[in-house]
Design an enzyme around this catalytic site. Structure first.
Site, PDB file in Angstrom:
ATOM      1  N   ILE A  51      -0.946  10.156  -2.460  1.00  0.00           N
ATOM      2  CA  ILE A  51      -1.121  10.936  -3.678  1.00  0.00           C
ATOM      3  C   ILE A  51      -2.214  10.257  -4.503  1.00  0.00           C
ATOM      4  O   ILE A  51      -2.539   9.086  -4.278  1.00  0.00           O
ATOM      5  CB  ILE A  51       0.196  11.062  -4.499  1.00  0.00           C
ATOM      6  CG1 ILE A  51       0.756   9.683  -4.848  1.00  0.00           C
ATOM      7  CG2 ILE A  51       1.205  11.899  -3.759  1.00  0.00           C
ATOM      8  CD1 ILE A  51       2.026   9.747  -5.694  1.00  0.00           C
ATOM      9  N   ASP A  52      -2.787  10.991  -5.441  1.00  0.00           N
ATOM     10  CA  ASP A  52      -3.905  10.474  -6.220  1.00  0.00           C
ATOM     11  C   ASP A  52      -3.507   9.278  -7.072  1.00  0.00           C
ATOM     12  O   ASP A  52      -2.332   9.105  -7.429  1.00  0.00           O
ATOM     13  CB  ASP A  52      -4.468  11.564  -7.134  1.00  0.00           C
ATOM     14  CG  ASP A  52      -5.044  12.735  -6.362  1.00  0.00           C
ATOM     15  OD1 ASP A  52      -5.444  12.525  -5.206  1.00  0.00           O
ATOM     16  OD2 ASP A  52      -5.074  13.848  -6.917  1.00  0.00           O
ATOM     17  N   LYS A  53      -4.501   8.486  -7.438  1.00  0.00           N
ATOM     18  CA  LYS A  53      -4.298   7.298  -8.266  1.00  0.00           C
ATOM     19  C   LYS A  53      -3.496   7.614  -9.529  1.00  0.00           C
ATOM     20  O   LYS A  53      -2.551   6.911  -9.864  1.00  0.00           O
ATOM     21  CB  LYS A  53      -5.646   6.695  -8.642  1.00  0.00           C
ATOM     22  CG  LYS A  53      -5.577   5.558  -9.644  1.00  0.00           C
ATOM     23  CD  LYS A  53      -6.965   5.076 -10.032  1.00  0.00           C
ATOM     24  CE  LYS A  53      -6.894   3.991 -11.106  1.00  0.00           C
ATOM     25  NZ  LYS A  53      -8.247   3.525 -11.515  1.00  0.00           N
TER      26      LYS A  53
END
EC number: 5.4.99.-
Length: 355
Positions: free
Chosen positions: A158-160
């Site tokens: 998942i994104d930062k």
């Protein structure tokens, strides 16, 4: 190559100095002639075409061991290398003593709750402090587990600045079985998101191919399936609560493309709240009053990242065959953000909201 071009490109006029190979690729046999800057921009989505042109013009990009300019047209069989005057950065994963929020763990896998702001895997500009560095420390005494081995570790990402659940495989067998479940779309994943605007329907489905935005390689864009550009992406959404100018929604992924929820919601005119990449950090709905603007600014300060949380995760255990389902609480920033909007709508229920 993703990390290499981030360094400042220095003139390589001294032909006697030692050069180091940072990246190499052989052009496919079926490749049609195309400018090398365009070719490399497509192969390396994290670098702008302008940056690649600078590298070529500085003599850093070579074809068949000869420096070429950015207008060189690649041909089938060409061997392209990036040469710099410094050794390649060591991307080995080092175990770091970083706290982990472990939701579940057994002999073959673990489910962790990632905080917003943490990168999941070392990469350009983020070589330490990542989730996998923390996992490497946690499993440093586990015989047979090597964080640098691609056959174990993170099964998905998942994104930062997205918080929430991720599954980590401790063994190659577990990663293979879990990977097939993600590929075959038999896993269950739901996200909670706060989006700008008051959605017309209580539920719906967003379909549209997702690919890199040619005008901004750090951003994704939706293309029609007929275009042949990008990969098929399907997001199902359901309204949870409405706050007039924003809406809390549940998003269920049928596919798992980069930035899928963020770019799909942007595509239908409802960017995620505080999502700077897709325009959600501006006041997109609401009043012109200074009081309202102050309220929104307080919301941005409360949750200074895209309001997206990977809330649930479900899969079949790779060894026991038992269905495993996990649910995570909202992190403090997301919870406080929703509480602010609930308080706002409670105090303005007599107002007429205009989109």
């Amino acid at each position: 190559m993703a990390e290499d071009l981030i360094y400042d490109i220095e003139d390589l006029e001294n032909e006697e100095q030692q050069l180091f190979e940072h990246w190499k690729i052989e052009v496919d046999k079926g490749q049609t002639p195309v400018r090398i800057d365009k070719f490399l921009a497509e192969k390396n989505p994290y670098q702008s075409r302008n940056r690649i042109q600078q590298a070529a013009d500085s003599g850093c990009i070579r074809v068949n061991n000869q420096p070429v300019k950015s207008n060189y047209k690649v041909r089938p069989g060409d061997v392209i290398t990036l040469m710099l005057d410094r050794p390649k950065h060591d991307t080995s994963i080092i175990a770091e003593d970083i706290p982990l929020d472990i939701v579940y763990e057994d002999d073959v896998l673990m489910v962790v709750n990632k905080p917003a702001g943490m990168v999941v895997h070392p990469g350009a500009g983020n070589f330490t402090g990542t989730l996998i560095n923390a996992v490497a420390w946690h499993l440093k005494d586990l015989k047979g587990f090597d964080a640098n081995d691609p056959e174990v570790g993170l099964v998905h990402r998942i994104d930062k600045d997205t918080s929430g659940l991720l599954v980590v495989a401790k063994t190659p067998e577990a990663k293979t079985v879990l990977g097939k479940q993600f590929f075959n779309k038999t896993t269950h994943r739901s996200y909670n998101a706060l989006v700008w605007g008051n959605l017309v329907e209580d539920e719906g489905t967003i379909e549209g191919n997702v690919a890199r935005d040619p005008k901004n390689r750090l951003r994704m864009k939706v293309f029609s399936p007929e275009s042949g550009i990008g990969k098929n992406a399907v997001t199902h959404y359901r309204v949870i609560e409405r706050y007039g100018y924003t809406t809390l929604v549940e998003c269920i992924l049928e596919t798992g493309r980069t930035h899928q929820i963020r770019v799909h919601m942007k595509h239908i005119g409802h960017p995620l709240f505080a999502d700077a990449t897709y325009g959600g950090e501006e006041v997109l709905r609401g009043q012109r009053s200074s009081t309202y603007k102050a309220f929104i600014n307080n919301c941005f300060k409360c949750c200074p990242r895209q309001a997206l949380h990977a809330k649930t995760l479900g899969f079949i255990h790779p060894i026991t065959g038992v269905q495993m389902d996990f649910d995570s609480e909202w992190p403090d920033d997301f919870r406080q953000l929703i509480e602010k909007w609930r308080g706002y709508i409670h105090g303005t229920t007599q107002n007429t909201f205009v989109e």
